[in-house]
Scaffold this motif. Structure first.
Motif, PDB file in Angstrom:
ATOM      1  N   LYS A   1      21.812  68.738 -58.527  1.00  0.00           N
ATOM      2  CA  LYS A   1      21.831  70.179 -58.825  1.00  0.00           C
ATOM      3  C   LYS A   1      20.463  70.795 -58.517  1.00  0.00           C
ATOM      4  CE  LYS A   1      23.492  73.977 -60.818  1.00  0.00           C
ATOM      5  NZ  LYS A   1      24.683  74.707 -60.332  1.00  0.00           N
ATOM      6  N   VAL A   2      19.421  70.087 -58.917  1.00  0.00           N
ATOM      7  CA  VAL A   2      18.053  70.492 -58.610  1.00  0.00           C
ATOM      8  C   VAL A   2      17.592  69.697 -57.394  1.00  0.00           C
ATOM      9  CG1 VAL A   2      15.683  70.653 -59.460  1.00  0.00           C
ATOM     10  CG2 VAL A   2      17.600  70.982 -61.044  1.00  0.00           C
ATOM     11  N   LYS A   3      17.232  70.394 -56.322  1.00  0.00           N
ATOM     12  CA  LYS A   3      16.851  69.699 -55.089  1.00  0.00           C
ATOM     13  C   LYS A   3      15.463  69.077 -55.183  1.00  0.00           C
ATOM     14  CE  LYS A   3      16.394  72.258 -51.353  1.00  0.00           C
ATOM     15  NZ  LYS A   3      16.838  72.989 -50.130  1.00  0.00           N
ATOM     16  N   ALA A   4      14.543  69.797 -55.819  1.00  0.00           N
ATOM     17  CA  ALA A   4      13.176  69.307 -55.904  1.00  0.00           C
ATOM     18  C   ALA A   4      12.466  70.005 -57.054  1.00  0.00           C
ATOM     19  CB  ALA A   4      12.432  69.546 -54.594  1.00  0.00           C
ATOM     20  N   ALA A   5      11.372  69.399 -57.503  1.00  0.00           N
ATOM     21  CA  ALA A   5      10.578  69.991 -58.577  1.00  0.00           C
ATOM     22  C   ALA A   5       9.102  69.757 -58.301  1.00  0.00           C
ATOM     23  CB  ALA A   5      10.966  69.394 -59.929  1.00  0.00           C
ATOM     24  N   GLY A   6       8.289  70.745 -58.648  1.00  0.00           N
ATOM     25  CA  GLY A   6       6.837  70.627 -58.577  1.00  0.00           C
ATOM     26  C   GLY A   6       6.264  70.891 -59.952  1.00  0.00           C
ATOM     27  N   LEU A   7       5.586  69.910 -60.528  1.00  0.00           N
ATOM     28  CA  LEU A   7       5.128  70.003 -61.911  1.00  0.00           C
ATOM     29  C   LEU A   7       3.626  69.743 -62.001  1.00  0.00           C
ATOM     30  CD1 LEU A   7       7.970  67.876 -63.582  1.00  0.00           C
ATOM     31  CD2 LEU A   7       7.892  70.375 -63.328  1.00  0.00           C
ATOM     32  N   ASP A   8       2.891  70.742 -62.441  1.00  0.00           N
ATOM     33  CA  ASP A   8       1.484  70.545 -62.750  1.00  0.00           C
ATOM     34  C   ASP A   8       1.290  70.279 -64.232  1.00  0.00           C
ATOM     35  OD1 ASP A   8      -1.384  70.606 -62.076  1.00  0.00           O
ATOM     36  OD2 ASP A   8      -1.412  72.415 -63.314  1.00  0.00           O
TER      37      ASP A   8
ATOM     38  N   HIS B   1       8.393  56.131 -65.867  1.00  0.00           N
ATOM     39  CA  HIS B   1       9.214  57.335 -65.951  1.00  0.00           C
ATOM     40  C   HIS B   1       9.906  57.569 -64.608  1.00  0.00           C
ATOM     41  CE1 HIS B   1      10.446  61.513 -66.487  1.00  0.00           C
ATOM     42  NE2 HIS B   1      10.241  61.341 -67.790  1.00  0.00           N
ATOM     43  N   PRO B   2      11.169  57.975 -64.627  1.00  0.00           N
ATOM     44  CA  PRO B   2      11.900  58.192 -63.366  1.00  0.00           C
ATOM     45  C   PRO B   2      11.215  59.149 -62.408  1.00  0.00           C
ATOM     46  CG  PRO B   2      13.431  58.177 -65.211  1.00  0.00           C
ATOM     47  CD  PRO B   2      12.055  58.121 -65.797  1.00  0.00           C
ATOM     48  N   PHE B   3      10.484  60.163 -62.931  1.00  0.00           N
ATOM     49  CA  PHE B   3       9.780  61.095 -62.048  1.00  0.00           C
ATOM     50  C   PHE B   3       8.848  60.363 -61.079  1.00  0.00           C
ATOM     51  CE2 PHE B   3       9.843  65.090 -65.015  1.00  0.00           C
ATOM     52  CZ  PHE B   3      11.172  65.301 -64.683  1.00  0.00           C
ATOM     53  N   MET B   4       8.247  59.273 -61.565  1.00  0.00           N
ATOM     54  CA  MET B   4       7.271  58.546 -60.753  1.00  0.00           C
ATOM     55  C   MET B   4       7.897  57.932 -59.499  1.00  0.00           C
ATOM     56  SD  MET B   4       4.366  58.923 -62.252  1.00  0.00           S
ATOM     57  CE  MET B   4       3.449  59.011 -63.794  1.00  0.00           C
ATOM     58  N   LYS B   5       9.201  57.731 -59.551  1.00  0.00           N
ATOM     59  CA  LYS B   5       9.881  57.070 -58.438  1.00  0.00           C
ATOM     60  C   LYS B   5      10.693  58.043 -57.582  1.00  0.00           C
ATOM     61  CE  LYS B   5      10.250  52.885 -61.271  1.00  0.00           C
ATOM     62  NZ  LYS B   5       9.468  53.459 -62.384  1.00  0.00           N
ATOM     63  N   MET B   6      10.692  59.326 -57.967  1.00  0.00           N
ATOM     64  CA  MET B   6      11.490  60.321 -57.259  1.00  0.00           C
ATOM     65  C   MET B   6      10.671  60.961 -56.150  1.00  0.00           C
ATOM     66  SD  MET B   6      13.616  62.238 -60.279  1.00  0.00           S
ATOM     67  CE  MET B   6      15.205  61.603 -60.794  1.00  0.00           C
ATOM     68  N   GLU B   7      11.139  60.850 -54.931  1.00  0.00           N
ATOM     69  CA  GLU B   7      10.389  61.382 -53.800  1.00  0.00           C
ATOM     70  C   GLU B   7      10.549  62.888 -53.644  1.00  0.00           C
ATOM     71  OE1 GLU B   7      11.842  58.682 -50.740  1.00  0.00           O
ATOM     72  OE2 GLU B   7       9.907  57.658 -50.821  1.00  0.00           O
ATOM     73  N   ASN B   8      11.451  63.492 -54.414  1.00  0.00           N
ATOM     74  CA  ASN B   8      11.609  64.943 -54.380  1.00  0.00           C
ATOM     75  C   ASN B   8      10.931  65.617 -55.568  1.00  0.00           C
ATOM     76  OD1 ASN B   8      13.456  63.789 -56.141  1.00  0.00           O
ATOM     77  ND2 ASN B   8      15.040  65.334 -55.772  1.00  0.00           N
ATOM     78  N   VAL B   9      10.014  64.901 -56.221  1.00  0.00           N
ATOM     79  CA  VAL B   9       9.234  65.461 -57.333  1.00  0.00           C
ATOM     80  C   VAL B   9       7.756  65.356 -56.973  1.00  0.00           C
ATOM     81  CG1 VAL B   9       8.628  65.260 -59.772  1.00  0.00           C
ATOM     82  CG2 VAL B   9      10.981  64.825 -59.035  1.00  0.00           C
ATOM     83  N   VAL B  10       7.061  66.500 -57.006  1.00  0.00           N
ATOM     84  CA  VAL B  10       5.630  66.542 -56.736  1.00  0.00           C
ATOM     85  C   VAL B  10       4.910  66.723 -58.061  1.00  0.00           C
ATOM     86  CG1 VAL B  10       3.773  67.701 -55.491  1.00  0.00           C
ATOM     87  CG2 VAL B  10       6.069  67.576 -54.476  1.00  0.00           C
TER      88      VAL B  10
END
Length: 329
Positions: A257-264, A276-285
């Motif tokens: 549903k969410v294609k990508a995310a950028g989180l500061d 954490h799963p975010f660490m392994k997701m290539e569509n999360v910056v």
């Protein structure tokens, strides 16, 4: 007069501005973390103003502060670590530094949007892994032309106005939700005003929250909000971590549903859970709460923090006061 500064390694030291205290005859005391609440309370004895960047001031601390304390200055944009209501009850002014990194945060937010759209970090990793084995190598989700996309801003303050300007320069359509502003503000910036945040969720391809974290904005982007968003939405957050429900965002990314995310910013900081799963997701910056940082912004932050602390120590209401109507009992 006396000012106490709760300092953490790596945070602004105020060294270049300390002469301003001396010129006003104000004693400056630096307290290094970590310390207990009891030590924190004792450190504030006799202080007229207090400076903090990380050390929280919850109600249980504020209620025990020396009556000498007139002002607490948060050396940051947000002031969620200080219980403002408890301070108001005791006649203590709370100040933040709301306007020191407007350009920096907007630029970083735009950079995260572009990184998600153009998959800059994704392809950097692929090249380093040796996957670039032919010209025109493509992998993962498809990039999009910016001029066919719409950016949705939750809140339309100074940072959001800059983001709107930057994204418009690339050709994106910009929508904004902010019930506190008159129509002419949106028109002046060429932005389409929407009347509800749900309109942002339904309409926009890229969504960013640009509002303070408080009870009403906690998890403003949650599972329900994501469910109403367009398929393939991009979510970027440079505000406060808890504006976005981490578990809901993770579920949205996993479902597509969410294609990508950028989180500061992150709900738990520092964010260094390697499992954490975010660490392994290539569509999360991911970046480490660094959107505010430039040489110039640090200089401005330190200067304003010291000026506001001087005002507070002298019993004046500074420009950064968030509860200027409080009265000392």
């Amino acid at each position: 007069m006396k000012v106490v500064h709760f300092h953490n390694p790596g945070s602004p030291s105020l060294e270049n501005e300390l002469h301003l205290f001396a010129e006003k005859g104000i004693e400056y005391v630096r307290c290094m973390e970590p310390m207990t609440q009891e030590e924190q309370i004792r450190a504030c004895e006799g202080a007229d103003a207090v400076l903090t960047i990380v050390k929280p001031f919850p109600r249980e601390v504020i209620e025990k502060l020396d009556s000498s304390v007139k002002c607490i200055v948060r050396i940051a944009m947000g002031y969620e670590i200080v219980d403002v209501e408890a301070c108001s009850e005791r006649g203590i002014y709370v100040c933040n530094i709301p306007d020191y990194a407007m350009e920096e945060v907007a630029v970083h937010q735009t950079a995260l949007i572009l990184a998600c759209l153009r998959k800059v970090v994704y392809y950097d990793r692929k090249v380093r892994e040796g996957a670039y084995d032919h010209v025109g190598y493509l992998e993962g989700y498809s990039a999009r032309r910016i001029y066919v996309l719409s950016v949705g801003l939750l809140g339309f303050g100074r940072i959001a106005k800059n983001v709107a300007r930057y994204m418009q320069s690339f050709g994106a359509s910009v929508y904004a939700y902010d019930p506190l502003l008159p129509d002419e503000v949106f028109a002046e910036h060429g932005v389409t005003r929407v009347r509800t945040k749900e309109e942002i969720f339904r309409t926009c391809d890229i969504i960013t929250p640009n509002i303070p974290l408080m009870e009403s904005s906690y998890h403003i982007i949650d599972a329900e909000a994501i469910a109403h968003m367009k398929d393939g939405v991009i979510i970027v957050n440079t505000g406060r971590g808890a504006l976005v429900d981490t578990e809901a965002l993770l579920a949205g990314l996993q479902s597509g549903k969410v294609k990508a995310a950028g989180l500061d910013v992150h709900e738990t900081e520092p964010f260094h859970d390697l499992d954490h799963p975010f660490m392994k997701m290539e569509n999360v910056v991911l970046t480490p709460h660094i959107a505010f940082q430039t040489t110039e912004s640090f200089e401005e932050l330190q200067h304003k923090a010291v000026l506001y602390a001087i005002d507070g120590a002298m019993g004046k209401i500074s420009a950064g006061a968030v509860n200027g109507g409080c009265v000392r009992p």
